[in-house]
Structure formats: structure tokens, C-alpha cells
Design an enzyme around this catalytic site. Sequence first.
Site, PDB file in Angstrom:
ATOM      1  N   ASP A  20      12.505  33.140  33.873  1.00 52.66           N
ATOM      2  CA  ASP A  20      13.558  33.231  32.863  1.00 52.66           C
ATOM      3  C   ASP A  20      14.353  31.932  32.740  1.00 52.66           C
ATOM      4  O   ASP A  20      14.817  31.584  31.655  1.00 52.66           O
ATOM      5  CB  ASP A  20      14.496  34.386  33.190  1.00 52.66           C
ATOM      6  CG  ASP A  20      13.897  35.737  32.827  1.00 52.66           C
ATOM      7  OD1 ASP A  20      12.860  35.756  32.148  1.00 52.66           O
ATOM      8  OD2 ASP A  20      14.471  36.769  33.224  1.00 52.66           O
ATOM      9  N   GLY A  21      14.504  31.195  33.837  1.00 50.13           N
ATOM     10  CA  GLY A  21      15.222  29.925  33.765  1.00 50.13           C
ATOM     11  C   GLY A  21      14.496  28.927  32.869  1.00 50.13           C
ATOM     12  O   GLY A  21      15.132  28.220  32.068  1.00 50.13           O
ATOM     13  N   ASP A  72      37.369  36.211  40.852  1.00 45.33           N
ATOM     14  CA  ASP A  72      36.654  35.029  41.332  1.00 45.33           C
ATOM     15  C   ASP A  72      35.979  34.297  40.179  1.00 45.33           C
ATOM     16  O   ASP A  72      35.762  33.090  40.241  1.00 45.33           O
ATOM     17  CB  ASP A  72      35.604  35.419  42.371  1.00 45.33           C
ATOM     18  CG  ASP A  72      36.229  35.739  43.718  1.00 45.33           C
ATOM     19  OD1 ASP A  72      37.443  35.537  43.878  1.00 45.33           O
ATOM     20  OD2 ASP A  72      35.493  36.193  44.618  1.00 45.33           O
ATOM     21  N   ASN A 115      22.185  32.849  27.953  1.00 43.60           N
ATOM     22  CA  ASN A 115      22.444  33.929  28.910  1.00 43.60           C
ATOM     23  C   ASN A 115      23.936  34.233  28.993  1.00 43.60           C
ATOM     24  O   ASN A 115      24.374  35.319  28.658  1.00 43.60           O
ATOM     25  CB  ASN A 115      21.939  33.531  30.299  1.00 43.60           C
ATOM     26  CG  ASN A 115      20.817  34.415  30.794  1.00 43.60           C
ATOM     27  OD1 ASN A 115      20.267  35.217  30.051  1.00 43.60           O
ATOM     28  ND2 ASN A 115      20.446  34.260  32.053  1.00 43.60           N
ATOM     29  N   ASP A 116      24.689  33.242  29.461  1.00 43.87           N
ATOM     30  CA  ASP A 116      26.114  33.478  29.689  1.00 43.87           C
ATOM     31  C   ASP A 116      26.859  32.175  29.898  1.00 43.87           C
ATOM     32  O   ASP A 116      26.271  31.133  30.211  1.00 43.87           O
ATOM     33  CB  ASP A 116      26.331  34.393  30.904  1.00 43.87           C
ATOM     34  CG  ASP A 116      25.562  33.937  32.142  1.00 43.87           C
ATOM     35  OD1 ASP A 116      25.585  32.730  32.441  1.00 43.87           O
ATOM     36  OD2 ASP A 116      24.923  34.779  32.793  1.00 43.87           O
TER      37      ASP A 116
END
Length: 300
Positions: A67-68, A166, A136-137
Site C-alpha cells: 500500500d505504501g 498524542d 491516506n491521511d
Amino acid sequence: MHVVGLVLHPKRDCGGAVASVLDWADQRGIEVLGIDTELSRLACSATPVSAEELRQRADLLVSMGGDGTMLRAMRLADRQRFPVLGVNLGKLGFLAEVDVPDLPEALSAIDAHSFTTEPRLAIDAVIGDQTITAFNDVAFVRFPGHKTAEVAVRAAGYPFVSYAADAIVIATPTGSTAYSFSAGGPIVSPGVEALVVTPVAPHSAYNRGLVISCNDQLGLDILPGSGKLALEADGIASADVEPGDQIEINSRLGAARVVRFGRTTFYQRARRKLRLEDSAEISATFGNEVEEIAGHASAR
């Protein structure tokens, strides 16, 4: 189809998959291009070019890895006419469509226009005159040893909620099964036009996430009590933000397209990837067992 472009995993052995593409292309007089820095470790006949030339010339981008690698290929395909075919090398990925043995058949189907494409949403995080794109994000992560992230979320132009955590993750449907999911966010179908806001290890009284329509403007304000934060886009550190900074999150529908042959659904891939078939299932006898335990207790 005249030109096929390759995007390779930086570490996994891509030799067999590349050879499969080259053999298929040689029989049809199709040119195969690859990014020069990635082809340098292979002895093959693919033409080395820059990433920009690859974007300009390719009719199809073939991502070889996980996926990367697919996310990197999708960033190359951003705003371009060509789709991306994901070839799985190693672990099963959400975005990959075929394994190496199926590659020649898949390429022939694409050449014959016997496939569909799945549009994927991108997000642009705008900080001043800087724009950072992710498929993705984007995550706002506290530096180790520094104060927590204190972030106010604006939805549709108005203040909605403030988080102390966090990290704060803004995920697309594509990224809903990544960092956001690990932090307790929901699984979102890629067919849904929405973003997911998920706090990581929240310390605030309100600790739930938010699903927001792409039609509603999303903004973040780094509050005075926050520590310095790293902005990560698809897991890559891309900028630092500090108290007082404002970030606008813009959605772009159909920024890239992923090749699909209809062999599996998103839910089938998610079930396999997340091992949901191994999830706990309540036994049919559970109710009877509870009644028996309650009966023993009342007998005392």
C-alpha cells in the site's frame, strides 16, 4: 496503450514482476518506463526517466509492492489521465488488485479496456502558502517529550470540538483502515465522500471521532496550550506546526483512479487484511450458559 510506467517498492524483490511486464510489452511493441533511481538496482530493458517524465508519458502506472508503494504511485497519478494498477508483492494490501502470476492477463484486460476504475479522494492540507497532499491521511503528531497536541476542529466554518491527544488524524476513506483505524476510527468504504477525524490517545473529555462530509469545509487551529507538532502526510514528515497556526483541509474527489477487475469487493479485502474472519463470535449456547449461571446464583 502505448506506454506503461513502473513504480517499485524500494526494498522488495521486484525483478520477477518487472520481467513479466517487459515480456508482455515486448510482444506488443509497448514501451516500459521506470523512475531512474528505482531502476538503477535492476538489470532490465525498461527505460529510466525522471518521475515527472513518467507522469507526462504513461498511459498506465503499475505499482509493485504494498500500500505504501501504491500511495506513492497515486501521488504521481494525482490530476493525471492514467489509472494505477496495484501488484501485490508480499503482504496483502487493500489497494493492490493482482498478484504477480496474474499480471500478463491483467495488462491484456487493461489494453482491451476490460476493466473499471475506482476513484480515490485526496486531501490538501493548506498552511499559509504551503499545500501538502495525501491520499491516506494527514496526522498532527506531538514531538516526543513535548506537550500534547491541543487542536480545535472547525466544521462547515464553525468551531465544533477541541481535542487534547498524542495526535489528531484526518483520514480519507482510503486511509480509514490505516492510522485512523489503529486509533479506534471506523472503516469507511472508498465510495463514501467523507473525511474521518480521529484523536490518538485522547486526554480531553470528548474523545470520540468525527465523520465530516467533503462538502463541509474542515479546518484546524493549533491552540495556545499545544506543543509543537509534526504534520505527517501518508506517514511522511512534511512540515511542523505550532500554536497559533491554522490549517485548512480541502478534499479533492477522484484525484487518482485505481484499476479494478471486480474480483473482490472492498469489504472482502478489508475482511482479509484485518483478519475479521478471526474475530470473536458469540456462541449460540451463550444465552443458555448465562441462564444456568443465574440459576446457580439464585439457588445460593
